[in-house]
Write a protein that holds these residues in place. Structure first.
Motif, short mmCIF file in Angstrom:
data_model
loop_
_atom_site.label_atom_id
_atom_site.label_comp_id
_atom_site.label_asym_id
_atom_site.label_seq_id
_atom_site.Cartn_x
_atom_site.Cartn_y
_atom_site.Cartn_z
N SER A 11 0.82 -1.22 0.00
CA SER A 11 0.00 0.00 0.00
C SER A 11 0.85 1.26 0.00
O SER A 11 0.30 2.37 -0.05
CB SER A 11 -0.92 0.01 1.23
N HIS A 58 -11.09 -2.10 -6.48
CA HIS A 58 -9.99 -2.93 -6.01
C HIS A 58 -10.06 -3.16 -4.50
O HIS A 58 -10.56 -2.31 -3.75
CB HIS A 58 -8.64 -2.24 -6.31
N LEU A 86 -6.99 -4.44 -1.55
CA LEU A 86 -5.53 -4.45 -1.51
C LEU A 86 -5.07 -5.35 -0.37
O LEU A 86 -4.95 -4.92 0.78
CB LEU A 86 -5.00 -3.03 -1.33
N ASP A 103 -3.36 -8.13 -6.15
CA ASP A 103 -4.22 -6.95 -5.92
C ASP A 103 -3.44 -5.67 -6.19
O ASP A 103 -3.93 -4.74 -6.86
CB ASP A 103 -4.73 -6.92 -4.48
N ALA A 104 -2.24 -5.60 -5.63
CA ALA A 104 -1.43 -4.38 -5.75
C ALA A 104 -1.01 -4.15 -7.20
O ALA A 104 -0.96 -3.01 -7.67
CB ALA A 104 -0.21 -4.49 -4.84
N LEU A 134 -4.07 -2.67 -9.01
CA LEU A 134 -4.33 -1.29 -8.62
C LEU A 134 -3.27 -0.36 -9.21
O LEU A 134 -3.60 0.72 -9.72
CB LEU A 134 -4.36 -1.17 -7.10
N THR A 155 -3.09 3.74 1.42
CA THR A 155 -3.38 3.77 -0.01
C THR A 155 -3.73 5.19 -0.46
O THR A 155 -3.30 5.65 -1.52
CB THR A 155 -4.52 2.81 -0.35
N VAL A 208 -11.01 2.00 -4.11
CA VAL A 208 -10.27 1.04 -3.30
C VAL A 208 -11.10 0.72 -2.06
O VAL A 208 -11.46 1.62 -1.30
CB VAL A 208 -8.90 1.58 -2.88
#
Length: 429
Positions: free
Chosen positions: A46, A123, A125, A130-131, A134, A157, A240
């Motif tokens: 993040s 998304h 995270l 996931d990251a 994003l 984030t 997010v």
């Protein structure tokens, strides 16, 4: 033990594997991971990973040399589907069923999602994948980003998105973000970091729905706005969702293990099944489940010792500790705060506008229970050491009281036996 299976190629899983070898286990070691990746560090996902300051290879928690030393069989990209308690057999979704003499459960937690149809641009995270997704959405020029949830993942984030030049709004359902962890007084101080950093913070309002434009009403379109419970619409190109995590225990449903917001364990990480222990985010140890980096790194030593001993010979009660990097500042917390604790600033100023930072202590009945620092890392480290020493002293005193209680109980039992002996002797005469 001839075979131990670690279910979860996580931080806690890796530490468990290390401990098994360090504590003398020389048998077959199997590590199962749902993700296709070897263990990696999640906190940067993040922060530095999103902003591009941390490259993917830097996330790795081990290297080829350590992998050779561990001599483990890695089964990655494969989920555990069930635990057959009779033979401590882990049933995998690829059909394999590794039987084990001991099992370490380290399956962590998964990110909670909002209900409704799937939309592109939305998304969570939690994982490296996931990251990656994003980050791909954030590289296409200035975007309107809405972060749902003002906890640590949401705040970090949001901070990363601001630093990348995006227009950021954070939506928090509670009156203040982080109030549960920090208390209202300090939570209000930390909430001010969003304004100082350049993000908008909306509190006390829930998300009613996500709006999207797409080819069908069943999903597949792109997110266009976040609808709030008060009727407001927040235009959004990227959303997010950071509304917390839940323990990964679904695969254990139907097993004899006790489950309740995690795998229930005693204070030694030992579960209700013989030769099965649990560590990290999935474990509820002694009634508490702590999603902290320190729990994942400190619990495995005790859990493995108890696993190899086949009983609880040591307990794990690490002092909770977490940190968060937001808007160029570092927030650090250690201890166990409870409602009713008083808080006192002992160094610096809680006024976020001056950027000076502070150190605060939480107190109960004249004793320090927790500490919080903003940009006072050196002072915090010193205060944390003192808090850990005090906690260790308290545990030792508690152990001595327990031992004295056991001795007193034994004296009472012996006195009862002697009294019964005298009564029997008197009747016989």
């Amino acid at each position: 033990m001839k075979t131990v299976t670690v279910v979860g190629a996580s931080l806690a899983g890796l530490y468990a594997a290390r401990e098994l070898r360090a504590q003398g286990f020389d048998g077959r070691l199997v590590v199962v991971g749902a993700e296709p990746h070897h263990p990696y560090d999640r906190p940067p996902l993040s922060k530095g990973f999103l902003t591009g300051d941390c490259a993917e290879p830097q996330l790795a928690l081990s290297d080829t040399e350590e992998a050779a030393q561990l001599d483990a069989e890695w089964i990655l990209g494969t989920r555990a589907r069930a635990l057959d308690a009779r033979g401590r057999t882990v049933v995998l979704d690829n059909g394999r069923t590794p039987a084990s003499d001991g099992v370490v459960i380290a399956t962590g937690a998964f990110a909670r999602r909002l209900p409704g149809p799937a939309l592109t641009g939305v998304h969570t995270l939690r994982t490296l994948d996931d990251a990656r997704a994003l980050r791909r959405d954030l590289i296409h020029g200035p975007r309107r980003v809405v972060v749902i949830g003002g906890g640590f993942i949401g705040a970090e984030t949001a901070s990363s998105c601001v630093s990348l030049g995006h227009d950021v709004t954070v939506v928090e359902a509670a009156p203040l973000p982080l109030a549960t962890q920090l208390g209202a007084e300090m939570a209000s101080v930390c909430a001010a970091l969003h304004a100082r950093g350049g993000a908008r913070l909306l509190t006390g309002v829930e998300v009613a729905a996500l709006r999207g434009a797409g080819p069908t009403t069943l999903g597949g379109g792109a997110v266009t706005a976040v609808e709030l419970s008060d009727g407001r619409l927040l235009p959004a190109d990227v959303v997010v969702v950071g509304i917390g995590a839940a323990p990964n225990t679904g695969w254990l449903t139907g097993s004899p293990l006790a489950l309740d917001d995690g795998v229930l364990c005693d204070e030694g990480c030992v579960t209700t099944l013989p030769q099965v222990v649990a560590v990290g985010d999935v474990a509820r140890v002694g009634g508490f489940r702590a999603e902290h980096w320190t729990s994942a790194t400190e619990q495995p030593r005790v859990a493995v010792r108890n696993l190899l001993a086949r009983r609880t010979v040591e307990t794990a009660r690490p002092l909770p500790y977490f940190w968060s990097d937001q808007y160029g500042s570092r927030l650090q917390f250690a201890g166990r705060r409870r409602e009713g604790d008083t808080v006192r600033v002992v160094e610096g100023s809680p006024d976020a506008s001056d950027g000076d930072g502070f150190l605060a202590v939480y107190e109960r009945a004249g004793r320090t229970t927790a500490i919080l620092a903003l940009d006072r890392t050196r002072l915090f480290t010193k205060a944390r050491r003192a808090l850990m020493a005090a906690a260790a002293t308290d545990r030792e005193a508690e152990r001595e009281r327990d031992e004295e209680g056991e001795r007193e109980a034994e004296r009472e039992r012996e006195a009862e036996r002697q009294a019964e002996y005298r009564e029997d002797a008197a009747r016989a005469s």
